[in-house]
Design an enzyme around this catalytic site. Structure first.
Site, mmCIF file in Angstrom:
data_model
loop_
_atom_site.group_PDB
_atom_site.id
_atom_site.type_symbol
_atom_site.label_atom_id
_atom_site.label_comp_id
_atom_site.label_asym_id
_atom_site.label_seq_id
_atom_site.Cartn_x
_atom_site.Cartn_y
_atom_site.Cartn_z
ATOM 1 N N PRO A 106 0.836 -1.207 0.000
ATOM 2 C CA PRO A 106 0.000 0.000 0.000
ATOM 3 C C PRO A 106 0.868 1.253 0.000
ATOM 4 C CG PRO A 106 -0.790 -1.565 1.630
ATOM 5 C CD PRO A 106 0.542 -2.077 1.127
ATOM 6 N N THR A 108 0.519 4.014 1.363
ATOM 7 C CA THR A 108 0.541 4.723 2.625
ATOM 8 C C THR A 108 1.373 4.023 3.692
ATOM 9 O OG1 THR A 108 -1.506 3.639 3.304
ATOM 10 C CG2 THR A 108 -1.701 5.800 2.242
ATOM 11 N N CYS A 109 1.910 2.841 3.391
ATOM 12 C CA CYS A 109 2.697 2.082 4.373
ATOM 13 C C CYS A 109 4.181 2.354 4.199
ATOM 14 C CB CYS A 109 2.448 0.578 4.207
ATOM 15 S SG CYS A 109 0.779 0.082 4.660
ATOM 16 N N LEU A 110 4.868 2.448 5.338
ATOM 17 C CA LEU A 110 6.314 2.677 5.308
ATOM 18 C C LEU A 110 7.056 1.398 5.012
ATOM 19 C CD1 LEU A 110 6.623 5.011 8.413
ATOM 20 C CD2 LEU A 110 6.483 5.658 6.017
#
Length: 110
Positions: A106, A108-110
């Site tokens: 995703p 938005t994931c680090l």
């Protein structure tokens, strides 16, 4: 990187996400789970199949809030709670549900 599943060698990213979502099946999910120290239960399958269906329908992955809201709408409030999802995927519900479901990381994931 390569993920070996039976006689297959599947290409993954450096973080272990499948490069080709079409390579995914139950055995692949189980292999990915083992690599990440997760034993897949019926509760995991419910979330994995849910996120695959979401991705197929919308052609993108949700952010964490949208993920919880979509789960709540489809599977119920109890399964959308962060404690429930953290218990299934301790290192990050959205990231690891996506990974084990054979989907891209995703954004938005680090």
């Amino acid at each position: 990187m390569v993920l070996k599943v039976g006689d297959l060698e599947l290409e993954t990213t450096a973080e272990g996400f499948l490069r080709n979502a079409a390579d995914w099946n139950q055995q692949v999910a189980e292999a990915l789970a083992r690599q990440n120290g997760i034993e897949i239960s019926a509760a995991h399958w419910e979330i994995l199949l849910f996120i695959r269906d979401y991705y197929r329908q919308y052609q993108h992955l949700p952010n964490a809030r949208m993920f919880a809201a979509a789960i709540k709408k489809t599977l119920g409030e109890d399964k959308a709670q962060s404690r429930y999802l953290q218990k299934l995927f301790p290192d990050g519900p959205l990231k690891y549900a996506s990974k084990l479901a054979g989907l891209p990381k995703p954004p938005t994931c680090l």
